[in-house]
Design a protein around this motif. Sequence first.
Motif, PDB file in Angstrom:
ATOM      1  N   VAL A  84     -16.990  -1.305   7.030  1.00 17.28           N
ATOM      2  CA  VAL A  84     -16.307   0.077   8.613  1.00 17.28           C
ATOM      3  C   VAL A  84     -17.101  -0.254   8.840  1.00 17.28           C
ATOM      4  O   VAL A  84     -17.352   0.321  10.590  1.00 17.28           O
ATOM      5  N   LYS A  85     -18.520   0.362   8.583  1.00 20.40           N
ATOM      6  CA  LYS A  85     -19.300   0.777   9.461  1.00 20.40           C
ATOM      7  C   LYS A  85     -20.728   1.015   8.637  1.00 20.40           C
ATOM      8  O   LYS A  85     -20.840   1.525   7.315  1.00 20.40           O
TER       9      LYS A  85
ATOM     10  N   ILE B 205     -11.202  -1.473  12.639  1.00 21.84           N
ATOM     11  CA  ILE B 205     -12.248  -2.627  12.367  1.00 21.84           C
ATOM     12  C   ILE B 205     -11.488  -3.260  13.082  1.00 21.84           C
ATOM     13  O   ILE B 205     -10.126  -3.047  14.393  1.00 21.84           O
TER      14      ILE B 205
ATOM     15  N   VAL C 203      -9.683  -1.468  -0.799  1.00 27.78           N
ATOM     16  CA  VAL C 203      -7.737  -1.834  -0.994  1.00 27.78           C
ATOM     17  C   VAL C 203      -8.371  -2.778  -2.335  1.00 27.78           C
ATOM     18  O   VAL C 203      -9.013  -3.988  -2.191  1.00 27.78           O
ATOM     19  N   ALA C 204      -7.234  -2.044  -2.582  1.00 31.60           N
ATOM     20  CA  ALA C 204      -7.189  -3.127  -4.381  1.00 31.60           C
ATOM     21  C   ALA C 204      -8.519  -3.661  -5.327  1.00 31.60           C
ATOM     22  O   ALA C 204      -8.337  -4.376  -5.586  1.00 31.60           O
ATOM     23  N   GLY C 205      -9.466  -2.467  -5.331  1.00 30.34           N
ATOM     24  CA  GLY C 205     -10.152  -2.353  -5.370  1.00 30.34           C
ATOM     25  C   GLY C 205     -11.342  -3.389  -4.684  1.00 30.34           C
ATOM     26  O   GLY C 205     -12.609  -3.411  -4.700  1.00 30.34           O
ATOM     27  N   TYR C 206     -11.819  -3.343  -3.697  1.00 30.45           N
ATOM     28  CA  TYR C 206     -12.683  -4.038  -3.006  1.00 30.45           C
ATOM     29  C   TYR C 206     -13.143  -2.992  -1.256  1.00 30.45           C
ATOM     30  O   TYR C 206     -11.741  -3.298  -1.173  1.00 30.45           O
TER      31      TYR C 206
ATOM     32  N   SER D 167      -7.253   3.185  -5.431  1.00 39.64           N
ATOM     33  CA  SER D 167      -7.811   1.520  -4.845  1.00 39.64           C
ATOM     34  C   SER D 167      -9.038   1.557  -4.584  1.00 39.64           C
ATOM     35  O   SER D 167      -9.444   0.189  -4.502  1.00 39.64           O
TER      36      SER D 167
ATOM     37  N   VAL E 182     -19.695   3.595   5.948  1.00 35.88           N
ATOM     38  CA  VAL E 182     -18.319   3.310   5.456  1.00 35.88           C
ATOM     39  C   VAL E 182     -17.603   2.562   5.231  1.00 35.88           C
ATOM     40  O   VAL E 182     -17.410   1.517   5.899  1.00 35.88           O
TER      41      VAL E 182
ATOM     42  N   LEU F 102     -20.272   6.793   2.774  1.00 36.34           N
ATOM     43  CA  LEU F 102     -18.548   7.380   2.565  1.00 36.34           C
ATOM     44  C   LEU F 102     -18.145   5.340   2.165  1.00 36.34           C
ATOM     45  O   LEU F 102     -17.954   4.994   2.699  1.00 36.34           O
TER      46      LEU F 102
ATOM     47  N   ALA G 109      -5.202  -8.319  -8.070  1.00 39.89           N
ATOM     48  CA  ALA G 109      -6.236  -8.343  -7.237  1.00 39.89           C
ATOM     49  C   ALA G 109      -8.180  -9.127  -7.939  1.00 39.89           C
ATOM     50  O   ALA G 109      -8.073 -10.023  -7.341  1.00 39.89           O
TER      51      ALA G 109
ATOM     52  N   ILE H  11     -14.122  -3.040   2.012  1.00 41.97           N
ATOM     53  CA  ILE H  11     -13.995  -3.470   3.316  1.00 41.97           C
ATOM     54  C   ILE H  11     -14.960  -2.092   4.584  1.00 41.97           C
ATOM     55  O   ILE H  11     -15.610  -1.355   4.618  1.00 41.97           O
TER      56      ILE H  11
ATOM     57  N   VAL I  92      -9.844  -8.859   2.817  1.00 41.15           N
ATOM     58  CA  VAL I  92     -10.450  -7.886   1.939  1.00 41.15           C
ATOM     59  C   VAL I  92     -11.396  -9.174   1.279  1.00 41.15           C
ATOM     60  O   VAL I  92     -12.049  -8.207   0.731  1.00 41.15           O
TER      61      VAL I  92
ATOM     62  N   TYR J 296     -14.251   5.133  12.916  1.00 39.73           N
ATOM     63  CA  TYR J 296     -14.784   3.526  12.749  1.00 39.73           C
ATOM     64  C   TYR J 296     -13.099   2.316  13.577  1.00 39.73           C
ATOM     65  O   TYR J 296     -12.276   2.713  12.939  1.00 39.73           O
TER      66      TYR J 296
ATOM     67  N   ASN K  35      -2.170  -3.249  -8.332  1.00 39.06           N
ATOM     68  CA  ASN K  35      -2.493  -4.084  -7.315  1.00 39.06           C
ATOM     69  C   ASN K  35      -4.290  -4.396  -7.500  1.00 39.06           C
ATOM     70  O   ASN K  35      -4.685  -5.145  -7.195  1.00 39.06           O
ATOM     71  N   GLN K  36      -4.750  -3.825  -8.445  1.00 38.14           N
ATOM     72  CA  GLN K  36      -6.626  -3.802  -8.070  1.00 38.14           C
ATOM     73  C   GLN K  36      -6.356  -5.220  -9.429  1.00 38.14           C
ATOM     74  O   GLN K  36      -6.895  -5.630  -9.184  1.00 38.14           O
TER      75      GLN K  36
ATOM     76  N   GLU L 168       0.373  -1.170   0.144  1.00 40.25           N
ATOM     77  CA  GLU L 168       0.417   0.564   0.265  1.00 40.25           C
ATOM     78  C   GLU L 168       1.336   1.198  -0.399  1.00 40.25           C
ATOM     79  O   GLU L 168       1.615   1.235   0.981  1.00 40.25           O
TER      80      GLU L 168
ATOM     81  N   LEU M 164     -14.113   1.002   3.263  1.00 38.31           N
ATOM     82  CA  LEU M 164     -12.257   0.780   2.770  1.00 38.31           C
ATOM     83  C   LEU M 164     -12.504   0.512   2.202  1.00 38.31           C
ATOM     84  O   LEU M 164     -11.871  -0.700   2.124  1.00 38.31           O
TER      85      LEU M 164
END
Lengths: 169, 169, 169
Positions: free
Chosen positions: B167-168, C165, B160-163, B13, B156, B6, A150, B165, A167, C163, A146-147, A123, B158
């Motif tokens: 968070v909320k 994780i 990462v590498a197109g995927y 990403s 919310v 959000l 992935a 996560i 993920v 938030y 990365n995308q 990252e 997040l």
Amino acid sequence: MGKSILITGGARSGKSTHAEQTTLALGPRAIYIATAEAHDPEMAERIARHQARRGAEWRTISAPVELSDALDASDGEAPRLVDCLTLWLSNLMLADLDWDGATDALVRTIEAQRAPVVIVTNEVGAGIVPENALARRFRDAAGLVNQRVARMCDEVHLCVAGYPIKVKP
Amino acid sequence: MGKSILITGGARSGKSTHAEQTTLALGPRAIYIATAEAHDPEMAERIARHQARRGAEWRTISAPVELSDALDASDGEAPRLVDCLTLWLSNLMLADLDWDGATDALVRTIEAQRAPVVIVTNEVGAGIVPENALARRFRDAAGLVNQRVARMCDEVHLCVAGYPIKVKP
Amino acid sequence: MGKSILITGGARSGKSTHAEQTTLALGPRAIYIATAEAHDPEMAERIARHQARRGAEWRTISAPVELSDALDASDGEAPRLVDCLTLWLSNLMLADLDWDGATDALVRTIEAQRAPVVIVTNEVGAGIVPENALARRFRDAAGLVNQRVARMCDEVHLCVAGYPIKVKP
């Protein structure tokens, strides 16, 4: 297609250790495909430290640029660990090679593998926008690589303080 | 209150693609609220690339600074995608405007929306502390804006590498 | 061993607020172990702002370097909040002290605590590789310290936009 796992995270987030354990869980012997080149003492020291940590069950192949070839040539029974994609991209960009086309080829190569592949990446895009235009191009390219990798991989793990967050899937 | 989401992550990403898919899942037509201004060729090229990827189901509104007004003016049946909060903050700070008050107003505006809103932002605080004091102030402000908007939003994510996560919640 | 929780995240990701709430959930009174030193007005202002947010249920101890001693001296019934590990590492490195040995000692100290400990740290390794060699050494050390402390802690949380994780367990 052999199982493929992408492991990402920041610097010193435990990616390499997690990747080594993940690879050895896929086979008693493993092949380490190193993309690092020892251009300077700092890098040479880091390579030596990583090699010392790995045991006799590892065979090492160097592939700073020809990563797809190294994957095809090593495709057999043993799982492979590629460490890491970010250095490979950096090597391609520094040599002014077509990283975009090489990434397409890499994604097709991963798809065609019969033995498992674990791939470490980094990252690099979660800091302030770099002032340096080359650094901005690099972090954009790194994120895109990365995308695309992935999307092809079966699993994506994000390492934080040594622990992986799943993920994908 | 319309659903609010959000979407954050580092550079490249996969935030924008994920945000576009999320927005179109909320309605057959959507409104794109762009905070980017084409100050230089690099940015103009990035804006053009993003626009080319979006299809005919999108209508675009430009709101580099007056984001709350753009949300109120576009509040109807179609979901809106704001891309992105970090550039909006940057535009406010560069124009020496009150980003703190504008963020308060934005949070109240989001709360009052009837149609859904998907908001893209950036993770900029996970690198080394910048040497530049302005960059430090910006990354502090960006983190605070993210927190305040996240608190108001229903979800919310997040990237990462197109995927994403979750968070909320 | 008292419960131990490591809370990490980027700048302004809501780590301190989450850590304060987590600590107060472990006891009605709490001890704040501050590693920050007010070297300059920017830092003094940040320290004052953090202190103003905390209420009368907090007692504050300063431990810019002697963190293990501060933990042992404060080990009783009240939970402790250490804020933060990254500044502690920075203080050690700036004073040219043995951060590696101090981290070993800290990990053993955490293991020996009877009262709970909540520890805040920072993600500093997810940006572009810094050009500055000292900054590279610092981000490497910060990542290693995070890994070693995380391994000892019962829980690890990553904060994003306010938030957490759950990274561990």
